[in-house]
Design a protein around this motif. Structure first.
Motif, PDB file in Angstrom:
ATOM      1  N   GLN A 130      -0.438   9.989  -2.148  1.00 28.57           N
ATOM      2  CA  GLN A 130       0.738   8.933  -1.340  1.00 28.57           C
ATOM      3  C   GLN A 130       0.279   8.202  -0.231  1.00 28.57           C
ATOM      4  OE1 GLN A 130       4.155  11.882  -0.696  1.00 28.57           O
ATOM      5  NE2 GLN A 130       4.373  12.049  -2.685  1.00 28.57           N
ATOM      6  N   HIS A 131       0.919   8.568   0.715  1.00 26.94           N
ATOM      7  CA  HIS A 131       0.584   7.793   2.065  1.00 26.94           C
ATOM      8  C   HIS A 131      -0.942   7.870   2.401  1.00 26.94           C
ATOM      9  CE1 HIS A 131       1.061   7.128   6.237  1.00 26.94           C
ATOM     10  NE2 HIS A 131       2.098   6.486   5.867  1.00 26.94           N
ATOM     11  N   ASP A 132      -1.539   8.851   1.903  1.00 27.96           N
ATOM     12  CA  ASP A 132      -2.904   8.890   2.549  1.00 27.96           C
ATOM     13  C   ASP A 132      -3.885   7.772   1.612  1.00 27.96           C
ATOM     14  OD1 ASP A 132      -3.267  10.719   4.137  1.00 27.96           O
ATOM     15  OD2 ASP A 132      -4.048  12.522   2.760  1.00 27.96           O
TER      16      ASP A 132
ATOM     17  N   LEU B 185      -0.032  -5.283   5.424  1.00 25.97           N
ATOM     18  CA  LEU B 185       1.511  -5.305   5.959  1.00 25.97           C
ATOM     19  C   LEU B 185       2.265  -4.124   5.609  1.00 25.97           C
ATOM     20  CD1 LEU B 185       2.293  -8.759   4.523  1.00 25.97           C
ATOM     21  CD2 LEU B 185       1.975  -8.345   6.939  1.00 25.97           C
ATOM     22  N   HIS B 186       2.738  -3.334   6.491  1.00 25.54           N
ATOM     23  CA  HIS B 186       3.256  -1.968   6.536  1.00 25.54           C
ATOM     24  C   HIS B 186       4.774  -2.120   6.851  1.00 25.54           C
ATOM     25  CE1 HIS B 186      -0.003   0.435   5.165  1.00 25.54           C
ATOM     26  NE2 HIS B 186      -0.692  -0.414   5.636  1.00 25.54           N
ATOM     27  N   GLU B 187       5.591  -1.066   7.006  1.00 23.14           N
ATOM     28  CA  GLU B 187       6.719  -1.042   7.247  1.00 23.14           C
ATOM     29  C   GLU B 187       7.188   0.389   7.936  1.00 23.14           C
ATOM     30  OE1 GLU B 187       9.815  -1.865   4.220  1.00 23.14           O
ATOM     31  OE2 GLU B 187       8.886  -4.011   4.063  1.00 23.14           O
ATOM     32  N   ALA B 188       6.742   0.671   9.100  1.00 26.01           N
ATOM     33  CA  ALA B 188       7.177   1.871   9.563  1.00 26.01           C
ATOM     34  C   ALA B 188       7.547   1.916  11.281  1.00 26.01           C
ATOM     35  CB  ALA B 188       5.938   2.969   9.408  1.00 26.01           C
TER      36      ALA B 188
ATOM     37  N   TYR C  38       0.527  -5.007  10.325  1.00 28.08           N
ATOM     38  CA  TYR C  38       1.926  -5.133  10.991  1.00 28.08           C
ATOM     39  C   TYR C  38       2.664  -3.763  10.422  1.00 28.08           C
ATOM     40  CZ  TYR C  38       1.958 -10.224  11.910  1.00 28.08           C
ATOM     41  OH  TYR C  38       1.800 -11.351  12.502  1.00 28.08           O
ATOM     42  N   GLU C  39       3.654  -3.488  11.451  1.00 28.89           N
ATOM     43  CA  GLU C  39       4.477  -2.310  10.741  1.00 28.89           C
ATOM     44  C   GLU C  39       5.868  -3.017  11.356  1.00 28.89           C
ATOM     45  OE1 GLU C  39       4.189   0.459   9.443  1.00 28.89           O
ATOM     46  OE2 GLU C  39       2.030   0.888  10.106  1.00 28.89           O
ATOM     47  N   VAL C  40       6.579  -3.515   9.920  1.00 26.07           N
ATOM     48  CA  VAL C  40       8.013  -4.143  10.264  1.00 26.07           C
ATOM     49  C   VAL C  40       9.037  -3.094   9.727  1.00 26.07           C
ATOM     50  CG1 VAL C  40       9.188  -6.044   9.173  1.00 26.07           C
ATOM     51  CG2 VAL C  40       6.639  -6.090   9.266  1.00 26.07           C
TER      52      VAL C  40
ATOM     53  N   MET D 225       0.918  -1.313   0.047  1.00 23.20           N
ATOM     54  CA  MET D 225      -0.018  -0.208   0.196  1.00 23.20           C
ATOM     55  C   MET D 225       0.737   0.918   0.009  1.00 23.20           C
ATOM     56  SD  MET D 225      -3.237   1.405   1.130  1.00 23.20           S
ATOM     57  CE  MET D 225      -3.735   0.344   2.567  1.00 23.20           C
ATOM     58  N   HIS D 226       1.992   1.042   0.884  1.00 21.08           N
ATOM     59  CA  HIS D 226       2.823   2.349   0.890  1.00 21.08           C
ATOM     60  C   HIS D 226       4.146   2.138   0.122  1.00 21.08           C
ATOM     61  CE1 HIS D 226       0.601   4.150   4.673  1.00 21.08           C
ATOM     62  NE2 HIS D 226      -0.146   4.295   3.463  1.00 21.08           N
ATOM     63  N   SER D 227       4.154   2.540  -0.903  1.00 22.81           N
ATOM     64  CA  SER D 227       5.203   2.230  -1.900  1.00 22.81           C
ATOM     65  C   SER D 227       6.658   2.182  -1.219  1.00 22.81           C
ATOM     66  CB  SER D 227       5.127   2.946  -3.117  1.00 22.81           C
ATOM     67  OG  SER D 227       3.672   2.930  -3.497  1.00 22.81           O
ATOM     68  N   PRO D 228       7.081   3.082  -0.543  1.00 21.91           N
ATOM     69  CA  PRO D 228       8.531   2.987  -0.166  1.00 21.91           C
ATOM     70  C   PRO D 228       8.653   2.087   0.935  1.00 21.91           C
ATOM     71  CG  PRO D 228       7.594   5.197   0.061  1.00 21.91           C
ATOM     72  CD  PRO D 228       6.587   4.318  -0.082  1.00 21.91           C
ATOM     73  N   GLU D 229       7.452   1.213   1.539  1.00 23.91           N
ATOM     74  CA  GLU D 229       7.816   0.240   2.356  1.00 23.91           C
ATOM     75  C   GLU D 229       7.508  -1.069   1.409  1.00 23.91           C
ATOM     76  OE1 GLU D 229       4.346   0.956   5.220  1.00 23.91           O
ATOM     77  OE2 GLU D 229       4.673   2.910   5.358  1.00 23.91           O
ATOM     78  N   THR D 230       8.885  -1.555   1.162  1.00 21.72           N
ATOM     79  CA  THR D 230       9.071  -2.573  -0.036  1.00 21.72           C
ATOM     80  C   THR D 230       8.842  -3.954   0.287  1.00 21.72           C
ATOM     81  OG1 THR D 230      11.207  -2.335   0.363  1.00 21.72           O
ATOM     82  CG2 THR D 230      10.137  -0.876  -1.226  1.00 21.72           C
TER      83      THR D 230
HETATM   84 ZN   LIG Z   1       2.684   2.082   5.771  1.00 19.34          ZN
END
Ligand SMILES: [Zn+2]
Length: 1014
Positions: free
Chosen positions: A249-251, A282-285, A357-359, A173-178
């Motif tokens: 973006q993030h929105d 699944l996210h990454e922040a 998740y935030e990984v 979903m959040h592209s920089p979270e790869t």
């Molecule tokens: Zn995210």
């Protein structure tokens, strides 16, 4: 400690994959399970090689089974997920998933949507062969468990044993979270081929759905951007990910309520079709791995069971990982659980479970993580916290999230009856709530003043799965007059959860942990439509028919005559009507008027010698009403000249501006899109009549400076053969540097030469801060706490063209913290002003002794309209009976008499008084069109507020003359995330009346070009 757990880990591995592979309990239904499965040695070695720290692994992911028939990621891509320095395009992940489904009867692959840029959104289903073969049957079983109105208790009890939960994993979903999409490549293969009892249990008892990349457009740009930057010389500026999807973006993860974006629409469609039991995003922040629960407060409309489910799932992940000695898996201390705008809340509003998740970031290059004390301290919610230092890399990321997700899948598989039973129970309780009241239905009057926008609202709710009916006959229930054709949302339906979530008033006491995002979202406030709760059970017995086709407001022309008068109801379609018929000469009335008993608001459109045959279909299509009369009404008018519109964006942030584009594109307003750097080229006035410059964020200075000019090489954002995904929406040879003072001067020149500049949020601070406009100041307001909240604004000048069409004095507006704009000598709030300072300004986390019951003292919230009972979260959902006086605006009849004249009269008096003292009030003083309530106690309508005194009487919308032109400044965000349809017309009005904004201004003959008396 550490070695003990490691030993257990080794023992578990031995148990699963040692000689003979465990007799294990999970039945020996498969011969394959009894034989040791052949491992892919090379794959296993690569996992080992790429892993940066031996603690970040479990027995679930330290190996990979070989297969003769199904291609492994290594065989397909030539590398494994978690290989440093590499990222995979979505299109290649798709190719792989397609190959998996071709090779294995345990998978099915299909397309579920198309992005704004035309790329596919896909789904892969994985389960045992028999389940995949009859997957529709399992889908239908969950469908039955969704609806207690057609499923008996007895049938449901059967289904609890035969149905299977669906676990829907979404990522990218959040592209920089790869990392999520990379991990899901491997997870899919493992779920399909591995024969360990653990994986068999998952495969046999859960249907796993995977959408590996949901923001597909952003993923392809992200991968291009990564490889592009790899080729840049040391010291050269690096390209940030400029655009993600076409609009935001993030929105893109804040569209769950608005549902504008294709990715949200795709997930909603899948949810309504498949009824996933769990939706996991699944996210990454965050550091290492955060499993969502949130700090609270939790959304009021959630069934309390959901909160237990969040915690069970999260604690299971934390415990299983902690058991294996993996540090840094935790819950609670991030995000709240309040606002339903996230994608995973689509699950909640449909009685399922949403989680995320935030990984720790994938990279994809190896790096070191050194978190601070607030992250590494041992707390109750992270018994085994992240370490003060660790070597990290993409394989750590893959291992940790793949392991945790497998534990979650296995937990749901083991407890499938529990989760199915809870799902059934939540649906049942939702229906019962509607039968037991106190709210039995909500009514949306079809003939309300903004009827086209009301129909839009109906369609939005239908698309989200709410069942809506129309009253067959008129009736009265709970003191509310319901007309035939009015829309009724019965409360005794499973998805009434959504209705309650959207229609209630939010009360977020500031003593709570700091909110993660918006605190108020009340649907009917944001859209400025009327939705009334009914507290009389009799409503359920009334005759009504289900709405099965999109709702449409009635529109067209009444009467005969060559002059057409289109009622300005502040419906958003009014602007569409103008632009759709741009070659037709149209004028706007500058005052309220009446024809044959029908009251028209200023802004109503007068068309002489109208071509009825041409215009009537357009009006019908848009749901707008017009009257044909023999002669033009006696009212002052000005021409509605079609402007040439320029649209400015900054390269520093392409996040919020897209919501304006979304509205302009949807309502048919053409514009030229360009970067602020181009302002320097000058000659703006010769090219444009209106410039729109939406919120960028940051200070006035940072917005003028733009992206820092670092390195000697230019930083292009261009499409090339190698990087074909870049430069969508806009491109540049060098994105460094913003408009600069030079560009700012050109912008000011544009206005002085007669152009209209529209700003909102942060961009509204630029002219005041640089002293270009002097009538508005930006207040620092340090005591103010107003996070994403709905406040009461009041029209202080209903004769301003920006207020055209609005009939009520009060308008609910979305505001978030800043800017606080104070106009000098404008509307009346400007004189004297509200008392400032000394606000309590509760620090949410401040002070000794934590407040563990922050919701015990709710905020006092006033109703929008006088006479309505003061709402509370529970009472709002419940409704308060209310008198018959609730119907706003009177159903397409006369609008409530606006106080248009009053403000102007007072203004004239003020002016006269000033003149007596020899003071000439400057014609270029700002004109406050909409201001925040002067009474801090009735500012808050839904959400949160502390220190509201700082905002009392400040400007929400100001028209600031400058030279021959105007700067329209919004402190509010009129186009917020496709949710604030009720304030779109403020922006549209500024566009439509761009060269006549002085109309109705007290004491002037109007500076407009075309004013005339009829
Ligand atoms: Zn995210």
């Amino acid at each position: 400690m550490r070695s003990l757990f490691a030993a257990i880990g080794v023992a578990l591995i031995a148990l699963s994959f040692g000689s003979g592979v465990a007799p294990v309990t999970v039945s020996a239904q498969r011969a394959a399970a009894v034989r040791p499965q052949r491992m892919d040695e090379e794959y296993g070695k690569l996992i080992q090689q790429h892993l940066q720290d031996p603690r970040i692994t479990t027995e679930l992911v330290d190996h990979m089974p070989a297969s003769d028939t199904v291609p492994s990621p290594l065989k397909f891509f030539g590398r494994i997920p978690g290989t440093p320095g590499e990222l995979t395009y979505a299109k290649d992940i798709y190719r792989y998933y397609e190959a998996l489904a071709k090779a294995s009867p345990r998978a099915r692959y299909w397309k579920v949507g198309t992005t704004e840029e035309g790329r596919d959104i896909v789904l892969l289903a994985i389960a045992d062969e028999a389940t995949i073969k009859s997957i529709e049957k399992y889908r239908d079983m969950l469908g039955e468990l969704t609806d207690p109105r057609r499923t008996s208790e007895q049938r449901a009890q059967q289904l609890l044993h035969t149905a299977k939960p669906i676990y829907y994993a979404i990522s990218g979903m959040h592209s920089p979270e790869t990392g999520g999409p990379e991990m899901l490549i491997e997870l899919a293969y493992r779920l399909i081929v591995e024969e360990s009892p653990f994986i068999q249990n998952v495969r046999n008892n859960v249907i796993t759905l995977i959408t590996p990349v949901i923001e597909v457009d952003g993923r392809e740009k992200q991968v291009d951007t990564y490889y592009f930057n790899k080729k840049r010389a040391q010291g050269d500026a690096r390209l940030p990910l400029m655009y993600w999807g076409k609009y935001v973006q993030h929105d893109n993860n804040r569209d769950g309520m608005g549902q504008f974006l294709k990715l949200t629409q795709a997930v909603t469609k899948e949810t309504l079709e498949w009824h996933p039991t769990v939706m996991h995003d699944l996210h990454e922040a965050q550091t290492y791995l955060y499993a969502s629960t949130g700090t609270g407060p939790y959304n009021d409309a959630l069934d309390p069971i959901v909160v237990n489910e969040w915690w069970m799932l999260a604690e299971n992940d934390v415990m299983e990982m902690t058991k294996r000695g993996v540090p840094g898996v935790w819950t609670y201390g991030f995000y709240d659980g309040w606002v339903p705008n996230y994608m995973f809340f689509i699950a909640h509003s449909h009685n399922a479970i949403g989680r995320f998740y935030e990984v720790q970031s994938y990279g994809p290059d190896n790096y070191e993580v050194r978190p601070g004390a607030t992250v590494t301290s041992k707390e109750w919610f992270r018994p085994n916290p992240p370490l003060s230092q660790i070597k990290w890399g993409p394989r750590n990321n893959t291992n940790i999230q793949e392991s945790a997700l497998l534990f979650a899948l296995n937990h749901v598989a083991k407890n499938k009856e529990l989760y199915l039973e809870n799902y059934w129970l939540k649906n049942k309780r939702a229906v019962d709530k509607g039968k037991n009241g106190p709210t039995f239905a909500w009514v949306l009057p079809a003939g309300q003043r903004r009827k086209a926008d009301a129909a839009d609202a109906v369609n939005e709710l239908l698309a989200q799965g709410l069942e809506i009916s129309r009253a067959q006959t008129a009736f009265k229930a709970g003191g509310v007059d319901v007309r035939a054709g009015d829309y009724i949302i019965r409360a005794d339906q499973p998805f009434r959860t959504l209705a309650e979530m959207y229609f209630s008033v939010q009360n977020y006491p500031p003593q709570n942990p700091s909110p993660y995002d918006d605190t108020g979202w009340t649907f009917q406030y944001m859209r400025d439509v009327k939705i009334v709760p009914i507290t009389d059970k009799g409503v359920l017995a009334q005759q009504m028919a289900a709405v099965t086709a999109p709702a449409k407001a009635s529109g067209g022309i009444e009467g005969t005559g060559s002059v057409l008068v289109v009622d300005d109801t502040a419906d958003n379609n009014v602007v569409t009507f103008r632009f759709k018929n741009k070659d037709v000469k149209m004028s706007a009335a500058e005052d309220d008027f009446e024809i044959g008993g029908h009251k028209f608001r200023a802004g109503s459109i007068v068309i002489a010698n109208a071509d009825r045959a041409k215009l009537e279909p357009s009006l019908q299509e848009l749901g707008l009403s017009a009257w044909a009369v023999a002669s033009a009404p006696t009212v002052r008018v000005h021409d509605l000249d079609i402007p040439r519109i320029g649209y400015i964006h900054s390269w520093t942030r392409t996040q919020d501006e897209g919501w304006w584009r979304a509205a302009l594109d949807t309502y048919g307003i053409p514009y030229t899109y360009f970067a602020d750097q181009k302002l320097k080229e000058g000659n703006l006035r010769s090219k444009y009549d209106v410039l729109i410059f939406p919120h960028v964020g940051g200070s006035a200075q940072s917005q003028v400076n733009g992206m820092p000019v670092t390195g000697s090489a230019p930083l292009p954002y261009k499409k090339t053969a190698e990087f074909p995904n870049l430069a969508f929406v806009d491109s540049s040879d060098d994105i460094r540097g913003g408009m600069g003072v030079e560009g700012l001067n050109e912008l000011a020149k544009f206005v002085r030469e007669g152009g209209t500049l529209i700003t909102e949020g942060s961009t509204s601070t630029i002219f005041p801060e640089y002293g270009i406009t002097t009538g508005v100041s930006v207040d620092p307001a340090p005591q103010l706490f107003a996070r994403g909240t709905i406040l009461r604004a009041r029209f202080s000048d209903l004769r301003s063209p920006i207020a055209y069409g609005y009939a009520n004095e009060d308008l609910p507006v979305y505001f978030s913290q800043s800017p606080v704009l104070r106009a000098s000598g404008g509307g009346f709030g400007g004189f004297g002003g509200g008392g400032r300072g000394g606000a309590p300004g509760t620090n949410p986390n401040g002070g000794a002794g934590q407040n563990v019951t922050p919701n015990a003292v709710p905020l006092r919230i006033q109703p929008l309209e006088p006479g309505e009972a003061a709402p509370s979260p529970a009472a709002t959902a419940a409704g308060q009976g209310g008198g018959g006086g609730r119907g706003r605006g009177g159903r397409g009849g006369a609008p409530a008499a606006p106080a248009a004249g009053a403000a102007a009269n007072e203004d004239a008096q003020m002016r006269q008084m000033a003149a007596q003292f020899g003071i000439a009030i400057d014609e270029t003083r700002p004109r406050v069109v909409l201001q925040f309530s002067p009474n801090a106690d009735d500012l808050l309508l839904s959400g949160t507020l502390a220190g509201g005194q700082a905002m009392a009487s400040t400007a929400a919308a100001v028209d600031h003359p400058l030279g021959k032109g105007h700067v329209v400044m919004f402190a509010i965000r009129p186009f917020w995330r496709w949710q604030t349809q009720g304030t779109y017309t403020l922006g549209f009005n500024a566009i439509l009346n761009w060269n006549d904004l002085d109309a109705g201004r007290a004491g002037t003959a109007g500076r407009g070009t075309t004013s005339q008396q009829r």
